[in-house]
Design a protein around this motif. Structure first.
Motif, PDB file in Angstrom:
ATOM      1  N   TYR A 133       0.890  -1.346  -0.062  1.00  0.00           N
ATOM      2  CA  TYR A 133      -0.137   0.061  -0.034  1.00  0.00           C
ATOM      3  C   TYR A 133       0.839   1.285   0.011  1.00  0.00           C
ATOM      4  N   GLU A 134       2.134   1.281   0.262  1.00  0.00           N
ATOM      5  CA  GLU A 134       3.130   2.092  -0.226  1.00  0.00           C
ATOM      6  C   GLU A 134       4.067   2.079  -1.281  1.00  0.00           C
ATOM      7  N   HIS A 137       2.980   1.692  -5.129  1.00  0.00           N
ATOM      8  CA  HIS A 137       2.875   2.972  -5.678  1.00  0.00           C
ATOM      9  C   HIS A 137       3.819   3.830  -6.073  1.00  0.00           C
ATOM     10  N   MET A 147       6.944  13.709   2.563  1.00  0.00           N
ATOM     11  CA  MET A 147       5.639  13.849   3.098  1.00  0.00           C
ATOM     12  C   MET A 147       5.449  14.479   4.528  1.00  0.00           C
ATOM     13  N   HIS A 248       0.379   6.688   5.963  1.00  0.00           N
ATOM     14  CA  HIS A 248      -1.076   7.269   5.646  1.00  0.00           C
ATOM     15  C   HIS A 248      -1.805   7.033   6.930  1.00  0.00           C
ATOM     16  N   SER A 249      -1.444   5.835   7.684  1.00  0.00           N
ATOM     17  CA  SER A 249      -2.389   5.144   8.713  1.00  0.00           C
ATOM     18  C   SER A 249      -2.536   6.183  10.085  1.00  0.00           C
ATOM     19  N   LEU A 253       0.357  13.378  10.734  1.00  0.00           N
ATOM     20  CA  LEU A 253       1.573  13.043   9.981  1.00  0.00           C
ATOM     21  C   LEU A 253       2.873  13.553  10.010  1.00  0.00           C
TER      22      LEU A 253
ATOM     23  N   PHE C  30      -8.465   0.251   5.376  1.00  0.00           N
ATOM     24  CA  PHE C  30      -8.234  -0.118   3.992  1.00  0.00           C
ATOM     25  C   PHE C  30      -6.646  -0.182   3.951  1.00  0.00           C
ATOM     26  N   ILE C  78      -0.854  11.658  -0.106  1.00  0.00           N
ATOM     27  CA  ILE C  78      -1.563  11.034   0.996  1.00  0.00           C
ATOM     28  C   ILE C  78      -2.934  11.699   0.804  1.00  0.00           C
ATOM     29  N   ARG C  86      -7.835   6.981   4.572  1.00  0.00           N
ATOM     30  CA  ARG C  86      -6.732   7.465   3.822  1.00  0.00           C
ATOM     31  C   ARG C  86      -6.080   6.368   2.865  1.00  0.00           C
ATOM     32  N   VAL C  87      -5.805   7.156   1.929  1.00  0.00           N
ATOM     33  CA  VAL C  87      -4.708   6.087   0.875  1.00  0.00           C
ATOM     34  C   VAL C  87      -3.691   6.952   0.710  1.00  0.00           C
ATOM     35  N   LEU C  88      -2.464   6.286   0.161  1.00  0.00           N
ATOM     36  CA  LEU C  88      -1.406   6.809  -0.465  1.00  0.00           C
ATOM     37  C   LEU C  88      -1.254   6.416  -1.933  1.00  0.00           C
ATOM     38  N   CYS C  89      -1.211   7.016  -2.821  1.00  0.00           N
ATOM     39  CA  CYS C  89      -1.138   6.936  -4.198  1.00  0.00           C
ATOM     40  C   CYS C  89      -0.503   7.899  -5.034  1.00  0.00           C
TER      41      CYS C  89
END
Lengths: 385, 348, 130
Positions: A133-134, A137, A147, A248-249, A253, C30, C78, C86-89
């Motif tokens: 999920y990181e 991408h 970030m 992102h969880s 941040l 998610f 993010i 939240r998602v990272l893409c």
């Protein structure tokens, strides 16, 4: 629980060591630590290493390193917690001695990173992020910290120049460290003009790709004088915490929660507070990381990490010297070795052996080692007896 | 009543102007723009292909149809740029929209006619009562060899149509197909770019089949050009659809709403379907539309459609084609275009 | 190829953005999880994440990992998609110098990775300016 002392330290000159293999790197540092402690064998060994498989194709370091340090037969354990592998290896060694299970424990850390090209090294490091999920991408570690930097800058007004000042300070310190990979001074303008890696971070905001190893020897405090006549350094606090693996969880941040929690645990064990710390080695894998870490350790308020660098509070002559060794930035960052090398630096400082970069009246030091984008952290507090 | 219950299109954001391509090859841009009636074309981003364009077009069609995707009985994508030589594009689309596993799925290829081919079959299955809803997409990231005349037109985009029997927005009143074996344009296995037969692609190919199909369907339906409000013919460039429309007896006003090629380019399998989508964007209840596709090789499918009152309920539930063409354009230079389209040789 | 199973397994999240919503506290997981990190409950409803959101933070990757070097430079963000999800893409089709925290974005289906020149294609979600 028994009290635990550090009686030996060893480390090589770090850099792009084209002529030195993974096993040679480790053995050199391990033997130096054994010589420093005056011991020929240990009861047990921990090896911090993040990704020897991807970097060199070699796994099973427990057998390899016990074998090549001349101690095949000795229990050995390879520890992986991304860039926090060295810190966790130290904690495991600490627990083993404190528990009474072993007396003499070697804790080493190693990474051989230059046997692959830059793209592959970036890929190998990115495996410490959430792969599905990181990393999937295309985000990199500089990207994740970039970030964090953008979030911190937006929330607190931290400036691009303050980030650069972290690198300038650490290179200044590293210029006095013969073992540093990049022992030269840089300027704020130089950082701001350097190649962009992951906006807003530039190459001089980033720790380098490094070959290196470091090692320490632990024993029960009450037996320290049996082995070594050097000043005795005790591990008085050990804290360890995790956070979500994916950046992102996290709810905030710009905040490193695992560092805060690990520090609270270490302070509680040591019975001290942030203001009692004389110097710290922290995980400045990127300039923003040092700013966030100094806030999470309680040295500065949230948002004051940037201004603190600008005030000179973290310089060797400042209120709380941070990364007298040059940090990951100047000294180098062979990922698995970093957490152990921080202990080497603190031990030298507490013994008063740091020469030109010696912090005055250094009695109590703190080491903070961090994996991924802050998903795991160890904090150790050392005191000279 | 059987017909279209939802439609949607997708237009990539990047554009390249005819002048930018002409500059590289030392070609005369004004004469190309005049002769082919082309201004600019869409360029897919490096992460876009027939599958991603089909998904976005279908999402827009679903917004208008407002049905449960699990009830879609067939999913067809027509394209000549399917990302895999072997492995369907349609299965990915069906998986994304949640139509699997109780669904029939196939990829169609018939040069630029593959989209209308899918529409023809999906409509037929719904009409036969074999499926409740049918989905057909025409989409392409068209290939044109560097320096070839095709390079000025080969564009990217697609349109999706959902067929059903309830809440129909345009009924299908008649269909007709016209085909012969005509080698005017082809791409052999393992070749990156298609080849074409120059001027042979004109009269004996495009014009013969488009007029053959259009006249055939009008005869079958007992209609003349005056019975239609709008006509859409396949658009390999700006000029051909205007000329063939005139040959058939249609006016510029009937052609205009679906005439996208001057600012879109030729989206191959997406071409006439996108023209139909653009026409539905402005059509009023009761309007009658003639759509005529063309695919080299060669063949032409025709449809007579009548727009219903339902159009006013769904028209604005998804972006209009011309609004997409106008929004957020990003003009790129030939170097960037060459990089995006993988025309630059890199070390292995 | 061994990656086929992985590709297939991840389709609900990559293709449809299926998430788990804790039936006790509403936490959005998610990808889906077995236990809620907020309240430790183990019952989740399957929900589809919204396809619109805002940028919480962002960067532009200029030095890319090996499988992304052809795409560099590219933006990563993010994204907050509502209800705390939240998602990272990747953030694509945008001006790399003009991205700002708080910008509205929507989700599009794009190709994420290709397994070399002859392997499988990985598709999934990316963000574009809204």
């Amino acid at each position: 629980m028994r009290k635990v002392a550090i009686i030996g330290i060893g480390m090589n000159k770090w850099g792009e060591l084209w002529d030195t293999s993974l096993r040679e790197l480790y053995t050199e540092a391990a033997l130096a630590a054994m010589d420093d402690a005056g011991v020929a064998r240990v009861d047990s060994m921990y090896i911090g290493c993040m990704s020897s498989g991807l970097f060199t194709g070699q796994e099973h370091l427990s057998s390899l390193m016990a074998d090549y340090t001349g101690m095949a037969g000795t229990p050995a354990t390879r520890v992986e917690s991304a860039c926090n592998s060295g810190g966790v290896a130290l904690r495991q060694g600490f627990i083993e001695v404190a528990s009474g299970m072993s007396d003499l424990v070697l804790v080493g850390g190693v990474e051989k990173m230059t046997d692959v090209d830059g793209g592959m090294a970036t890929y190998a490091l990115a495996t410490a992020a959430d792969q599905d999920y990181e990393s999937f991408h295309g985000v990199t570690f500089p990207g994740l910290y970039a970030m964090i930097a953008n979030a911190h800058m937006a929330r607190y007004g931290t400036t691009r120049e303050q980030l650069a000042m972290v690198a300038v300070k650490n290179h200044h310190n590293g210029s006095m460290n013969a073992r540093a990979q990049y022992p030269f001074e840089i300027t704020v303008e130089g950082v701001l003009d350097s190649v962009r890696v992951a906006d807003p971070l530039r190459i001089l905001d980033c720790s380098p790709i490094t070959d290196g190893a470091a090692a320490v020897i632990l024993c029960p405090l009450e037996k320290a004088k049996e082995y070594s006549d050097k000043a005795v350094v005790e591990i008085v606090g050990s804290g360890h915490a995790t956070d979500t693996i994916a950046l992102h969880s996290r709810k905030d941040l710009s905040w490193l929660g695992a560092t805060y929690t690990a520090a609270q645990r270490a302070y509680a064990m040591a019975g001290c507070k942030p203001e009692d710390i004389d110097l710290a080695e922290v995980h400045d894998c990127f300039t923003i990381a040092e700013i966030c870490v100094t806030e999470a350790l309680g040295f500065f308020d949230k948002g004051d990490g940037g201004p603190a660098v600008e005030r000179g509070d973290t310089a060797i002559t400042g209120k709380i010297p941070v990364n007298s060794s040059g940090g990951l930035k100047s000294k180098g960052h062979p990922v698995g070795a970093t957490g152990v090398a921080q202990i080497v630096e603190l031990t030298e400082q507490l013994r008063g052996e740091s020469g030109k970069r010696q912090v005055k009246n250094a009695r109590r030091g703190l080491a903070q080692n961090m994996g991924g984008s802050g998903g795991s952290t160890t904090v150790h507090i050392l005191e000279v007896k | 009543m059987v017909g279209i219950i939802g439609y949607g299109a997708y237009v990539p954001r990047h554009r390249i102007r005819v002048e930018e391509i002409a500059k590289v090859w030392g070609a005369d841009a004004p004469s190309y723009k005049r002769g082919l009636m082309l201004e600019e074309k869409t360029v897919p981003a490096p992460d876009q292909d027939t599958i991603t364009i089909s998904v976005e077009a279908t999402k827009n069609a679903l917004k208008r149809a407002n049905i449960n995707p699990a009830e879609i009985g067939c999913v067809y994508i027509g394209s000549e740029s399917h990302p895999y030589a072997v492995k369907p594009s349609g299965t990915t689309l069906a998986e994304v929209i949640g139509a699997t596993p109780d669904v029939h799925c196939a990829d169609f290829e018939f040069a630029c006619k593959a989209g209308s081919e899918g529409m023809f079959v999906a409509y037929g299955l719904v009409k036969a009562g074999l499926v409740k809803y049918g989905l057909a997409v025409g989409a392409d990231t068209s290939q044109g060899a560097p320096g070839d005349a095709l390079e000025y037109a080969a564009a990217a985009g697609g349109a999706a149509f959902l067929f059903g029997t309830e809440r129909v927005i345009a009924t299908i009143d008649e269909t007709f197909s016209y085909m012969t074996d005509t080698p005017d344009f082809w791409r052999r296995e393992y070749q990156h770019y298609p080849q074409h037969a120059g001027r042979f692609t004109g009269d004996p190919s495009y014009f013969k089949h488009v007029t053959g199909s259009a006249n055939g369907i009008m005869e079958k339906a007992g209609m003349t050009p005056q019975d239609f409000n709008y006509v859409i013919c396949h658009q390999p460039n700006g000029k051909f659809p205007q000329r063939v429309g005139k040959m058939l007896g249609f006016t510029r006003e009937q052609i205009e709403p679906g005439w996208l090629s001057p600012i879109l380019g030729n989206t191959y399998s997406g071409s006439s379907p996108m023209g139909l989508a653009s026409t539905l964007d402005i059509a009023k209840p009761g309007d009658r539309i003639l759509m005529v596709s063309y695919g080299s090789g060669s063949g032409s499918d025709s449809f007579v459609l009548t727009v219903t009152d339902q159009i006013d309920q769904v028209r604005d539930l998804a972006p209009h084609v011309r609004a997409q063409l106008a929004a957020n354009k990003n003009y790129i230079d030939y170097g960037t275009y060459a990089k995006f389209r993988h025309k630059i040789l890199k070390a292995e | 190829m061994s990656t086929s199973a992985k590709l297939k397994r991840e389709m609900p999240q990559r293709y449809r953005m299926e998430a788990g919503k804790c039936t006790t506290c509403g936490y959005i997981a998610f990808p889906p999880r077995s236990i809620c990190p907020e309240c430790q409950a183990r019952e989740f409803d399957t929900v589809i994440l919204p396809d619109e959101g805002t940028i919480l933070t962002h960067t532009v990757i200029r030095v890319a990992p090996s499988q992304f070097t052809d795409e560099a430079p590219y933006a990563i963000a993010i994204i907050e998609l509502g209800e705390g999800a939240r998602v990272l893409c990747q953030l694509v089709d945008c001006d790399l110098e003009q991205i700002a925290i708080g910008d509205p974005v929507k989700i599009e289906f794009r190709r994420i990775q290709a397994e070399g020149k002859s392997g499988v294609l990985f598709y999934g979600y990316k963000a574009v300016p809204a």
